[in-house]
Design a protein around this motif. Structure first.
Motif, PDB file in Angstrom:
ATOM      1  N   TRP A 113       0.816  -1.217   0.000  1.00 45.96           N
ATOM      2  CA  TRP A 113       0.000   0.000   0.000  1.00 45.96           C
ATOM      3  C   TRP A 113       0.849   1.266   0.000  1.00 45.96           C
ATOM      4  O   TRP A 113       0.317   2.373   0.004  1.00 45.96           O
ATOM      5  CB  TRP A 113      -0.927   0.004   1.215  1.00 45.96           C
ATOM      6  CG  TRP A 113      -1.876  -1.151   1.254  1.00 45.96           C
ATOM      7  CD1 TRP A 113      -2.064  -2.112   0.295  1.00 45.96           C
ATOM      8  CD2 TRP A 113      -2.779  -1.489   2.317  1.00 45.96           C
ATOM      9  NE1 TRP A 113      -3.025  -3.005   0.693  1.00 45.96           N
ATOM     10  CE2 TRP A 113      -3.479  -2.657   1.932  1.00 45.96           C
ATOM     11  CE3 TRP A 113      -3.067  -0.913   3.555  1.00 45.96           C
ATOM     12  CZ2 TRP A 113      -4.444  -3.254   2.734  1.00 45.96           C
ATOM     13  CZ3 TRP A 113      -4.031  -1.506   4.363  1.00 45.96           C
ATOM     14  CH2 TRP A 113      -4.709  -2.662   3.955  1.00 45.96           C
ATOM     15  N   LEU A 114       2.163   1.089   0.033  1.00 42.30           N
ATOM     16  CA  LEU A 114       3.091   2.230   0.089  1.00 42.30           C
ATOM     17  C   LEU A 114       4.356   1.822  -0.650  1.00 42.30           C
ATOM     18  O   LEU A 114       4.866   0.716  -0.448  1.00 42.30           O
ATOM     19  CB  LEU A 114       3.411   2.521   1.563  1.00 42.30           C
ATOM     20  CG  LEU A 114       4.541   3.487   1.904  1.00 42.30           C
ATOM     21  CD1 LEU A 114       4.192   4.897   1.456  1.00 42.30           C
ATOM     22  CD2 LEU A 114       4.812   3.476   3.411  1.00 42.30           C
ATOM     23  N   PHE A 115       4.814   2.679  -1.547  1.00 41.00           N
ATOM     24  CA  PHE A 115       6.096   2.384  -2.196  1.00 41.00           C
ATOM     25  C   PHE A 115       6.857   3.692  -2.396  1.00 41.00           C
ATOM     26  O   PHE A 115       6.319   4.782  -2.164  1.00 41.00           O
ATOM     27  CB  PHE A 115       5.891   1.625  -3.520  1.00 41.00           C
ATOM     28  CG  PHE A 115       5.521   2.481  -4.701  1.00 41.00           C
ATOM     29  CD1 PHE A 115       4.271   3.076  -4.788  1.00 41.00           C
ATOM     30  CD2 PHE A 115       6.423   2.715  -5.736  1.00 41.00           C
ATOM     31  CE1 PHE A 115       3.921   3.868  -5.871  1.00 41.00           C
ATOM     32  CE2 PHE A 115       6.095   3.508  -6.821  1.00 41.00           C
ATOM     33  CZ  PHE A 115       4.838   4.085  -6.891  1.00 41.00           C
ATOM     34  N   ARG A 134       4.862   6.988  -1.669  1.00 43.37           N
ATOM     35  CA  ARG A 134       3.577   7.159  -2.356  1.00 43.37           C
ATOM     36  C   ARG A 134       2.530   6.180  -1.834  1.00 43.37           C
ATOM     37  O   ARG A 134       2.792   4.993  -1.687  1.00 43.37           O
ATOM     38  CB  ARG A 134       3.742   6.925  -3.876  1.00 43.37           C
ATOM     39  CG  ARG A 134       4.695   7.855  -4.560  1.00 43.37           C
ATOM     40  CD  ARG A 134       4.403   9.336  -4.346  1.00 43.37           C
ATOM     41  NE  ARG A 134       3.060   9.761  -4.724  1.00 43.37           N
ATOM     42  CZ  ARG A 134       2.702  10.141  -5.952  1.00 43.37           C
ATOM     43  NH1 ARG A 134       3.585  10.114  -6.928  1.00 43.37           N
ATOM     44  NH2 ARG A 134       1.465  10.537  -6.196  1.00 43.37           N
ATOM     45  N   ARG A 135       1.352   6.711  -1.620  1.00 41.18           N
ATOM     46  CA  ARG A 135       0.198   5.933  -1.144  1.00 41.18           C
ATOM     47  C   ARG A 135      -1.041   6.774  -1.417  1.00 41.18           C
ATOM     48  O   ARG A 135      -0.950   7.841  -2.042  1.00 41.18           O
ATOM     49  CB  ARG A 135       0.340   5.632   0.351  1.00 41.18           C
ATOM     50  CG  ARG A 135       0.546   6.904   1.180  1.00 41.18           C
ATOM     51  CD  ARG A 135       0.148   6.729   2.614  1.00 41.18           C
ATOM     52  NE  ARG A 135       0.537   7.850   3.463  1.00 41.18           N
ATOM     53  CZ  ARG A 135      -0.051   9.031   3.508  1.00 41.18           C
ATOM     54  NH1 ARG A 135      -1.080   9.296   2.684  1.00 41.18           N
ATOM     55  NH2 ARG A 135       0.358   9.979   4.318  1.00 41.18           N
ATOM     56  N   CYS A 136      -2.192   6.328  -0.926  1.00 40.53           N
ATOM     57  CA  CYS A 136      -3.426   7.108  -1.060  1.00 40.53           C
ATOM     58  C   CYS A 136      -3.229   8.495  -0.453  1.00 40.53           C
ATOM     59  O   CYS A 136      -2.623   8.635   0.605  1.00 40.53           O
ATOM     60  CB  CYS A 136      -4.552   6.373  -0.339  1.00 40.53           C
ATOM     61  SG  CYS A 136      -6.059   7.351  -0.185  1.00 40.53           S
ATOM     62  N   ARG A 210      -4.736   4.436   6.142  1.00 40.50           N
ATOM     63  CA  ARG A 210      -4.100   5.294   7.147  1.00 40.50           C
ATOM     64  C   ARG A 210      -4.067   4.616   8.511  1.00 40.50           C
ATOM     65  O   ARG A 210      -4.222   5.252   9.547  1.00 40.50           O
ATOM     66  CB  ARG A 210      -4.782   6.674   7.206  1.00 40.50           C
ATOM     67  CG  ARG A 210      -3.973   7.666   8.023  1.00 40.50           C
ATOM     68  CD  ARG A 210      -4.387   9.084   7.812  1.00 40.50           C
ATOM     69  NE  ARG A 210      -3.558   9.716   6.799  1.00 40.50           N
ATOM     70  CZ  ARG A 210      -3.733  10.938   6.343  1.00 40.50           C
ATOM     71  NH1 ARG A 210      -4.727  11.672   6.793  1.00 40.50           N
ATOM     72  NH2 ARG A 210      -2.923  11.421   5.450  1.00 40.50           N
ATOM     73  N   CYS A 211      -3.864   3.303   8.483  1.00 34.73           N
ATOM     74  CA  CYS A 211      -3.767   2.549   9.748  1.00 34.73           C
ATOM     75  C   CYS A 211      -4.895   2.974  10.691  1.00 34.73           C
ATOM     76  O   CYS A 211      -4.662   3.321  11.859  1.00 34.73           O
ATOM     77  CB  CYS A 211      -2.413   2.775  10.416  1.00 34.73           C
ATOM     78  SG  CYS A 211      -1.012   2.133   9.497  1.00 34.73           S
ATOM     79  N   HIS A 212      -6.122   2.887  10.197  1.00 35.05           N
ATOM     80  CA  HIS A 212      -7.259   3.416  10.965  1.00 35.05           C
ATOM     81  C   HIS A 212      -7.357   2.816  12.353  1.00 35.05           C
ATOM     82  O   HIS A 212      -7.803   3.476  13.294  1.00 35.05           O
ATOM     83  CB  HIS A 212      -8.565   3.198  10.184  1.00 35.05           C
ATOM     84  CG  HIS A 212      -8.966   1.759  10.091  1.00 35.05           C
ATOM     85  ND1 HIS A 212      -9.789   1.160  11.001  1.00 35.05           N
ATOM     86  CD2 HIS A 212      -8.638   0.795   9.194  1.00 35.05           C
ATOM     87  CE1 HIS A 212      -9.969  -0.112  10.674  1.00 35.05           C
ATOM     88  NE2 HIS A 212      -9.266  -0.359   9.581  1.00 35.05           N
ATOM     89  N   ALA A 222       1.650   3.434  11.150  1.00 40.92           N
ATOM     90  CA  ALA A 222       2.929   2.725  11.287  1.00 40.92           C
ATOM     91  C   ALA A 222       4.050   3.403  10.511  1.00 40.92           C
ATOM     92  O   ALA A 222       5.181   3.508  10.996  1.00 40.92           O
ATOM     93  CB  ALA A 222       2.749   1.288  10.819  1.00 40.92           C
ATOM     94  N   CYS A 223       3.747   3.892   9.302  1.00 40.97           N
ATOM     95  CA  CYS A 223       4.811   4.492   8.475  1.00 40.97           C
ATOM     96  C   CYS A 223       5.324   5.793   9.093  1.00 40.97           C
ATOM     97  O   CYS A 223       6.494   6.155   8.913  1.00 40.97           O
ATOM     98  CB  CYS A 223       4.324   4.732   7.048  1.00 40.97           C
ATOM     99  SG  CYS A 223       2.866   5.784   6.923  1.00 40.97           S
ATOM    100  N   VAL A 224       4.473   6.486   9.824  1.00 42.05           N
ATOM    101  CA  VAL A 224       4.891   7.740  10.477  1.00 42.05           C
ATOM    102  C   VAL A 224       5.845   7.418  11.628  1.00 42.05           C
ATOM    103  O   VAL A 224       6.936   7.983  11.746  1.00 42.05           O
ATOM    104  CB  VAL A 224       3.668   8.525  10.995  1.00 42.05           C
ATOM    105  CG1 VAL A 224       4.105   9.775  11.742  1.00 42.05           C
ATOM    106  CG2 VAL A 224       2.723   8.884   9.851  1.00 42.05           C
TER     107      VAL A 224
HETATM  108  S1  SF4 Z   1      -0.771   5.116   6.803  1.00 42.58           S
HETATM  109 FE1  SF4 Z   1      -0.677   2.940   7.431  1.00 42.58          FE
HETATM  110  S2  SF4 Z   1      -1.680   1.856   5.732  1.00 42.58           S
HETATM  111 FE2  SF4 Z   1      -1.152   3.888   4.970  1.00 42.58          FE
HETATM  112  S3  SF4 Z   1       0.871   3.693   4.013  1.00 42.58           S
HETATM  113 FE3  SF4 Z   1       1.227   4.333   6.137  1.00 42.58          FE
HETATM  114  S4  SF4 Z   1       1.493   2.405   7.260  1.00 42.58           S
HETATM  115 FE4  SF4 Z   1       0.547   1.878   5.294  1.00 42.58          FE
END
Ligand code: SF4
Ligand code: SF4
Ligand code: SF4
Length: 363
Positions: A113-115, A134-136, A210-212, A222-224
């Motif tokens: 979901w992220l690259f 990059r992601r949503c 967004r790791c709701h 998690a990515c943050v």
């Molecule tokens: S917010 Fe969560 S689901 Fe979205 S890219 Fe980051 S870790 Fe992945």
């Protein structure tokens, strides 16, 4: 913003400053996720305000810790398809199977979901290597959610846009109307198998949510939390927009996401212009939005287009009914248990401010 940059740090410059060569970077990157995940950041919210993220692209070294963290944190939501897949009618509807290619990490897939994209850009006589997670984008007025007839995608009050995997039929309308074509389909999973295996969509659409589940507990995605270089900041949108402007001012840089597609809850700040970044990514064949590699174009608000507004108005009265029917079908076919994944119909994204349409056979 400004015409020339002062701030910003190329990866080369950054590594030089840290005293890291390529080999030591690889070694340190491998050790990063576990270390970073140990310290889960908290999210500060303000009543009535959406959450937004700011990516300071001058800090990203492309280590990939965020990508790993996304997989570790969200792997339990990934699809486990049943095979063989039902043959679709009409046969032009292709099965999309990523289940044997779960390791693919150079594009968006139902399992990624992220690259990261990387571009080398000349600006004012300096070379910048810019890495872009990059992601949503989590749009403020998301066409993916507004144009689904099944109410499978929706936008929550906190700005998170997500797709309900219990309701989605995989028709991929959300992908075709998204300016960046973010959602990705996996065949052989979801409700269509029970209700219309040959005629409904063709699986379920997946993207960053967004790791709701973390945000609901006041934790950062998690990515943050995983980023060792504090590339991302999350907070109430007004504060994030202000921070983005201050950061852009400090580096004579540029902002992407504040106004694109009418405004998103993902803001990027870069020391080089985004049209240059887009061109460099295109030259290096890293953009193919139909294949999970979005660009950085200055998109207008897609929902202000007459046909989209008309379609959304047409769908709105029926989306709730469709969601109810789908929910009934889900219960009938024994899919009533909460998956703990993307929420259940009638709650979570399905009944939010925005509606999405799942047309079926969009691709
Ligand atoms: S917010 Fe969560 S689901 Fe979205 S890219 Fe980051 S870790 Fe992945
Ligand atoms: S955002 Fe952070 S974790 Fe992700 S690649 Fe960039 S530096 Fe690494
Ligand atoms: S339109 Fe695209 S980028 Fe915007 S919220 Fe939907 S999937 Fe994400």
């Amino acid at each position: 913003m400004k015409d020339e940059h002062k701030g910003g740090l190329s990866r080369r410059g950054f590594l030089k400053a840290l005293g890291l060569g390529g080999a030591s970077l690889a070694a340190s990157a491998a050790a990063l996720p576990a270390r970073a995940l140990a310290a889960q950041e908290e999210v500060r919210t303000l009543p009535g305000q959406e959450l937004a993220t700011l990516h300071d692209l001058s800090r990203c070294v492309g280590c990939g810790a965020c990508v790993e963290a996304c997989r570790e944190s969200n792997g339990f939501k990934y699809p486990e398809p049943q095979k063989p897949f039902p043959e679709m009618y009409p046969p032009r509807v292709k099965a999309e199977d990523w289940s044997e290619k779960r390791d693919v990490d150079d594009r968006l897939t139902p399992y990624n979901w992220l690259f990261l994209q990387s571009a080398e850009v000349e600006q004012d006589g300096e070379t910048y290597e810019i890495n872009i997670p990059r992601r949503c984008m989590h749009c403020q007025n998301p066409p993916c959610a507004n144009l689904c007839p099944w109410g499978a995608a929706g936008r929550e009050k906190n700005g998170i846009v997500r797709i309900n995997d219990q309701v989605c039929l995989g028709g991929s309308k959300c992908k075709s109307v998204c300016p960046w074509h973010i959602p990705q389909r996996q065949t052989g999973v979801g409700l269509y198998l029970d209700i219309l295996p040959r005629f409904a969509g063709n699986g379920v659409m997946y993207k960053c949510d967004r790791c709701h589940q973390l945000v609901a507990e006041g934790q950062a995605p998690a990515c943050v939390s995983a980023c060792p270089y504090d590339v991302q900041t999350i907070g109430p949108r007004e504060e994030i927009v202000q921070k983005a402007h201050e950061l852009a001012e400090s580096m004579n840089g540029y902002i992407y996401g504040e106004h694109e597609n009418g405004g998103t809850n993902t803001l990027y700040v870069s020391p080089v212009p985004f049209d240059k970044l887009h061109a460099a990514l295109k030259d290096s064949q890293q953009i193919d939005s139909k294949k999970g590699r979005p660009g950085l174009e200055p998109f207008p608000d897609m929902m202000s287009a007459e046909e989209n507004m008309a379609e959304a108005a047409l769908i709105a009265p029926f989306a709730g009914i469709a969601a109810g029917l789908v929910a009934a079908g889900r219960a009938m076919f024994g899919r009533g248990e909460a998956s703990g994944r993307s929420g259940a119909p009638g709650e979570g994204p399905a009944n939010n401010e925005s509606r999405d349409k799942e047309g079926g056979h969009e691709d």
